[in-house]
Design a protein around this motif. Structure first.
Motif, PDB file in Angstrom:
ATOM      1  N   VAL A  93       2.841  12.913  -0.587  1.00 45.69           N
ATOM      2  CA  VAL A  93       3.349  14.001   0.256  1.00 45.69           C
ATOM      3  C   VAL A  93       2.229  14.561   1.124  1.00 45.69           C
ATOM      4  CG1 VAL A  93       4.209  16.381   0.205  1.00 45.69           C
ATOM      5  CG2 VAL A  93       5.280  14.633  -1.231  1.00 45.69           C
ATOM      6  N   ARG A  94       1.055  14.668   0.536  1.00 43.27           N
ATOM      7  CA  ARG A  94      -0.079  15.224   1.286  1.00 43.27           C
ATOM      8  C   ARG A  94      -0.495  14.320   2.440  1.00 43.27           C
ATOM      9  NH1 ARG A  94      -1.955  16.771  -3.986  1.00 43.27           N
ATOM     10  NH2 ARG A  94      -3.388  14.988  -4.053  1.00 43.27           N
ATOM     11  N   LYS A  95      -0.095  13.036   2.372  1.00 45.49           N
ATOM     12  CA  LYS A  95      -0.416  12.114   3.467  1.00 45.49           C
ATOM     13  C   LYS A  95       0.597  12.189   4.604  1.00 45.49           C
ATOM     14  CE  LYS A  95      -2.759   8.657   0.597  1.00 45.49           C
ATOM     15  NZ  LYS A  95      -2.794   7.228   0.169  1.00 45.49           N
ATOM     16  N   GLY A  96       1.655  12.989   4.403  1.00 45.22           N
ATOM     17  CA  GLY A  96       2.636  13.167   5.463  1.00 45.22           C
ATOM     18  C   GLY A  96       3.631  12.034   5.594  1.00 45.22           C
ATOM     19  N   LEU A  97       3.863  11.274   4.529  1.00 47.55           N
ATOM     20  CA  LEU A  97       4.797  10.150   4.589  1.00 47.55           C
ATOM     21  C   LEU A  97       6.242  10.646   4.647  1.00 47.55           C
ATOM     22  CD1 LEU A  97       2.197   8.687   3.674  1.00 47.55           C
ATOM     23  CD2 LEU A  97       3.630   7.244   2.209  1.00 47.55           C
ATOM     24  N   SER A  98       7.085   9.879   5.313  1.00 49.88           N
ATOM     25  CA  SER A  98       8.520  10.168   5.303  1.00 49.88           C
ATOM     26  C   SER A  98       9.073   9.848   3.916  1.00 49.88           C
ATOM     27  CB  SER A  98       9.246   9.332   6.347  1.00 49.88           C
ATOM     28  OG  SER A  98       9.246   7.956   5.967  1.00 49.88           O
ATOM     29  N   ASP A  99      10.305  10.298   3.658  1.00 48.66           N
ATOM     30  CA  ASP A  99      10.916  10.033   2.359  1.00 48.66           C
ATOM     31  C   ASP A  99      11.033   8.535   2.096  1.00 48.66           C
ATOM     32  OD1 ASP A  99      11.184  12.761   1.935  1.00 48.66           O
ATOM     33  OD2 ASP A  99      13.214  12.822   2.762  1.00 48.66           O
ATOM     34  N   GLU A 100      11.415   7.765   3.134  1.00 40.08           N
ATOM     35  CA  GLU A 100      11.552   6.320   2.954  1.00 40.08           C
ATOM     36  C   GLU A 100      10.196   5.666   2.737  1.00 40.08           C
ATOM     37  OE1 GLU A 100      12.934   2.739   5.812  1.00 40.08           O
ATOM     38  OE2 GLU A 100      14.568   4.092   5.199  1.00 40.08           O
ATOM     39  N   GLU A 101       9.200   6.076   3.486  1.00 38.45           N
ATOM     40  CA  GLU A 101       7.856   5.520   3.305  1.00 38.45           C
ATOM     41  C   GLU A 101       7.326   5.841   1.914  1.00 38.45           C
ATOM     42  OE1 GLU A 101       6.152   5.754   7.907  1.00 38.45           O
ATOM     43  OE2 GLU A 101       6.026   7.499   6.577  1.00 38.45           O
ATOM     44  N   LEU A 102       7.584   7.059   1.457  1.00 37.64           N
ATOM     45  CA  LEU A 102       7.138   7.467   0.126  1.00 37.64           C
ATOM     46  C   LEU A 102       7.806   6.607  -0.943  1.00 37.64           C
ATOM     47  CD1 LEU A 102       6.542  11.074  -1.055  1.00 37.64           C
ATOM     48  CD2 LEU A 102       7.821   9.509  -2.513  1.00 37.64           C
ATOM     49  N   PHE A 103       9.108   6.366  -0.779  1.00 36.27           N
ATOM     50  CA  PHE A 103       9.802   5.522  -1.752  1.00 36.27           C
ATOM     51  C   PHE A 103       9.170   4.146  -1.850  1.00 36.27           C
ATOM     52  CE2 PHE A 103      12.736   1.900  -1.913  1.00 36.27           C
ATOM     53  CZ  PHE A 103      12.913   1.876  -3.296  1.00 36.27           C
ATOM     54  N   PHE A 104       8.944   3.503  -0.718  1.00 35.38           N
ATOM     55  CA  PHE A 104       8.405   2.146  -0.771  1.00 35.38           C
ATOM     56  C   PHE A 104       7.004   2.120  -1.375  1.00 35.38           C
ATOM     57  CE2 PHE A 104      11.707   0.906   2.445  1.00 35.38           C
ATOM     58  CZ  PHE A 104      12.278  -0.090   1.673  1.00 35.38           C
ATOM     59  N   GLU A 105       6.213   3.157  -1.148  1.00 32.75           N
ATOM     60  CA  GLU A 105       4.898   3.215  -1.790  1.00 32.75           C
ATOM     61  C   GLU A 105       5.040   3.287  -3.304  1.00 32.75           C
ATOM     62  OE1 GLU A 105       1.920   2.842  -0.559  1.00 32.75           O
ATOM     63  OE2 GLU A 105       2.545   2.712   1.533  1.00 32.75           O
ATOM     64  N   LEU A 106       5.942   4.160  -3.791  1.00 30.53           N
ATOM     65  CA  LEU A 106       6.147   4.293  -5.232  1.00 30.53           C
ATOM     66  C   LEU A 106       6.720   2.999  -5.824  1.00 30.53           C
ATOM     67  CD1 LEU A 106       7.720   7.873  -5.431  1.00 30.53           C
ATOM     68  CD2 LEU A 106       5.363   7.218  -5.979  1.00 30.53           C
ATOM     69  N   ALA A 107       7.709   2.428  -5.144  1.00 25.56           N
ATOM     70  CA  ALA A 107       8.352   1.213  -5.645  1.00 25.56           C
ATOM     71  C   ALA A 107       7.370   0.054  -5.686  1.00 25.56           C
ATOM     72  CB  ALA A 107       9.558   0.867  -4.777  1.00 25.56           C
ATOM     73  N   LEU A 108       6.576  -0.085  -4.633  1.00 25.66           N
ATOM     74  CA  LEU A 108       5.625  -1.194  -4.588  1.00 25.66           C
ATOM     75  C   LEU A 108       4.543  -1.046  -5.640  1.00 25.66           C
ATOM     76  CD1 LEU A 108       5.347  -1.772  -0.751  1.00 25.66           C
ATOM     77  CD2 LEU A 108       6.129  -3.438  -2.445  1.00 25.66           C
ATOM     78  N   ASP A 109       4.155   0.186  -5.944  1.00 27.59           N
ATOM     79  CA  ASP A 109       3.195   0.387  -7.035  1.00 27.59           C
ATOM     80  C   ASP A 109       3.750  -0.173  -8.339  1.00 27.59           C
ATOM     81  OD1 ASP A 109       1.243   1.548  -5.504  1.00 27.59           O
ATOM     82  OD2 ASP A 109       1.702   3.613  -6.077  1.00 27.59           O
ATOM     83  N   ASP A 110       5.008   0.168  -8.641  1.00 29.67           N
ATOM     84  CA  ASP A 110       5.647  -0.325  -9.866  1.00 29.67           C
ATOM     85  C   ASP A 110       5.787  -1.844  -9.847  1.00 29.67           C
ATOM     86  OD1 ASP A 110       5.861   2.230 -10.808  1.00 29.67           O
ATOM     87  OD2 ASP A 110       8.055   2.336 -10.696  1.00 29.67           O
ATOM     88  N   LEU A 111       6.256  -2.365  -8.724  1.00 30.20           N
ATOM     89  CA  LEU A 111       6.550  -3.795  -8.656  1.00 30.20           C
ATOM     90  C   LEU A 111       5.286  -4.645  -8.645  1.00 30.20           C
ATOM     91  CD1 LEU A 111       9.622  -3.638  -6.291  1.00 30.20           C
ATOM     92  CD2 LEU A 111       9.619  -4.398  -8.666  1.00 30.20           C
ATOM     93  N   ARG A 112       4.212  -4.132  -8.080  1.00 28.84           N
ATOM     94  CA  ARG A 112       2.946  -4.869  -8.171  1.00 28.84           C
ATOM     95  C   ARG A 112       2.501  -4.975  -9.625  1.00 28.84           C
ATOM     96  NH1 ARG A 112       1.351  -1.356  -3.772  1.00 28.84           N
ATOM     97  NH2 ARG A 112       1.460  -2.438  -1.757  1.00 28.84           N
ATOM     98  N   ARG A 113       2.628  -3.877 -10.350  1.00 27.44           N
ATOM     99  CA  ARG A 113       2.238  -3.905 -11.767  1.00 27.44           C
ATOM    100  C   ARG A 113       3.126  -4.868 -12.555  1.00 27.44           C
ATOM    101  NH1 ARG A 113       2.071   2.091 -14.003  1.00 27.44           N
ATOM    102  NH2 ARG A 113       1.480   0.938 -15.900  1.00 27.44           N
ATOM    103  N   ALA A 114       4.426  -4.829 -12.275  1.00 32.85           N
ATOM    104  CA  ALA A 114       5.332  -5.750 -12.956  1.00 32.85           C
ATOM    105  C   ALA A 114       5.018  -7.199 -12.566  1.00 32.85           C
ATOM    106  CB  ALA A 114       6.773  -5.404 -12.610  1.00 32.85           C
ATOM    107  N   ALA A 115       4.755  -7.432 -11.281  1.00 32.59           N
ATOM    108  CA  ALA A 115       4.432  -8.786 -10.818  1.00 32.59           C
ATOM    109  C   ALA A 115       3.182  -9.310 -11.524  1.00 32.59           C
ATOM    110  CB  ALA A 115       4.245  -8.798  -9.307  1.00 32.59           C
ATOM    111  N   ASP A 116       2.216  -8.427 -11.755  1.00 31.44           N
ATOM    112  CA  ASP A 116       0.999  -8.847 -12.443  1.00 31.44           C
ATOM    113  C   ASP A 116       1.294  -9.202 -13.907  1.00 31.44           C
ATOM    114  OD1 ASP A 116      -0.391  -8.483 -10.097  1.00 31.44           O
ATOM    115  OD2 ASP A 116      -1.197  -6.509 -10.662  1.00 31.44           O
ATOM    116  N   LEU A 117       2.207  -8.473 -14.537  1.00 31.80           N
ATOM    117  CA  LEU A 117       2.598  -8.817 -15.908  1.00 31.80           C
ATOM    118  C   LEU A 117       3.259 -10.192 -15.963  1.00 31.80           C
ATOM    119  CD1 LEU A 117       4.110  -5.511 -17.379  1.00 31.80           C
ATOM    120  CD2 LEU A 117       2.052  -6.701 -18.172  1.00 31.80           C
ATOM    121  N   PHE A 118       4.052 -10.504 -14.943  1.00 39.18           N
ATOM    122  CA  PHE A 118       4.763 -11.785 -14.916  1.00 39.18           C
ATOM    123  C   PHE A 118       3.930 -12.914 -14.306  1.00 39.18           C
ATOM    124  CE2 PHE A 118       8.565  -8.931 -15.008  1.00 39.18           C
ATOM    125  CZ  PHE A 118       9.136  -9.436 -16.169  1.00 39.18           C
TER     126      PHE A 118
END
Length: 358
Positions: free
Chosen positions: A66-91
């Motif tokens: 939020v402090r970076k001024g991201l839009s709601d959609e941009e914020l979502f993709f940042e959060l989602a990609l964080d999770d999915l990168r971690r999951a991708a590394d597990l797999f």
């Protein structure tokens, strides 16, 4: 031996249809990989809306964004990609061990783009590059308008999970788009090894008509759809056209059975896992269904390559007044609308959370 292990040894990949930060932080996903033979993961806007909108697991990360001024959609993709990168590394060890056959995670483009091919192509390329993981699928709806995006993304080397497929015709259209994309790569002298899955939705068929058909065929239509799609899948990968691509280094777009949690309390909770076991395919399921199948599932009979009794089941539904093709068109249209509604709910939930954090 657990039922999940038996299914894995029969050649069907078990993927979990869920992701939350708590699954990653607690080690629950890693435990499912180790104990239940889970070899991949799928996600959608509804899953992320529940994960991000409830609880506080994402608050610290969201506040920083939020402090970076991201839009709601941009914020979502940042959060989602964080999770999915971690999951991708597990797999990733599974991905490496199977030479890219398995070990995938999936991220969906905005469903608001479902009927805009050019925007979908651009977003698919952007998200895949931003994810920076080879074992991440970009989910693109298999609508009529989405087919050019599937072909173009494949040609561009972006792995695609084609979603929102209902009929065998839907599956074949998606497969055709994938094949055309690969053929264009071969003609251009590019590597033909671009992976894909085609996700055929199962349980929504029965939920739509279960109260309108005789008891003898209740909860049978979804399985028949799976049988029919599997027959078409086997015929495609046995064709001369496909063999030419395989000789050039291509690998099959695997058939994936999605929406496989039972919706009818009169049916067993593992119905669509028990009855859709098939080698060289994927079944993605919610965690509750996964655990139920591990506990008491049975997958002793594999799908027949010739479709089994699917044609008889289709005929019985026609006799009961069900127009299967028309129902399939409605289910796909309704599914696209539901994804849009979930997306809007997701963004509204993020907006509410970011407002509170701000």
């Amino acid at each position: 031996m657990t039922a999940t292990k038996e299914l894995h040894q029969a050649g069907q990949s078990i993927w979990i249809d869920d992701i939350t930060r708590s699954m990653l932080d607690s080690g629950r996903l890693a435990k499912m990989i180790a104990e239940f033979s889970v070899t991949g993961l799928t996600s959608n806007p509804t899953i992320f809306e529940k994960a991000i909108g409830s609880g506080s697991d994402y608050d610290a990360a969201a506040e920083a964004l939020v402090r970076k001024g991201l839009s709601d959609e941009e914020l979502f993709f940042e959060l989602a990609l964080d999770d999915l990168r971690r999951a991708a590394d597990l797999f990733r060890p599974i991905y490496d061990r199977t030479s890219g056959v398995d070990g995938w995670v999936s991220l969906e483009v905005s469903p608001l783009l479902a009927y805009d091919a050019d925007a979908t192509i651009a977003e698919a390329k952007r998200l895949y590059a931003k994810a920076d993981r080879p074992n991440l699928f970009i989910k693109i709806p298999g609508t009529h308008e989405g087919l050019p995006a599937i072909e173009a993304a494949t040609f561009a080397g972006v792995p695609v999970n084609v979603t929102l497929l209902f009929t065998t015709g839907d599956y074949l259209a998606a497969a055709e788009a994938y094949v055309r994309g690969l053929e264009r790569r071969v003609a251009a002298g590019l590597d033909a090894n671009v992976r894909s899955v085609a996700s055929v939705f199962i349980s929504r068929w029965d939920r739509a008509i279960v109260e309108d058909v005789p008891d003898a065929i209740k909860n049978r239509l979804g399985i028949a759809i799976g049988q029919s799609a599997y027959r078409a899948y086997r015929e495609l990968i046995a064709s001369d056209r496909w063999q030419r691509l395989e000789n050039a280094g291509a690998r099959p777009q695997r058939l994936l059975f999605a929406s496989t949690s039972s919706k009818d309390k009169r049916a067993t909770d593992t119905l669509y896992i028990d009855k859709l076991a098939a080698p060289n395919t994927v079944n993605t399921m919610p965690e509750d269904t996964l655990r139920a199948f591990a506990d008491h599932g049975t997958a002793s009979d594999l799908l027949a390559a010739n479709g089994g009794d699917c044609d008889a089941i289709f005929a019985a539904h026609a006799d009961a007044g069900v127009d299967v093709e028309a129902l399939g068109r409605k289910l796909q249209a309704d599914g696209a609308k539901a994804f849009v509604a979930s997306w809007r709910d997701l963004l509204a939930s993020i907006a509410s959370k970011t407002k509170a954090l701000a």
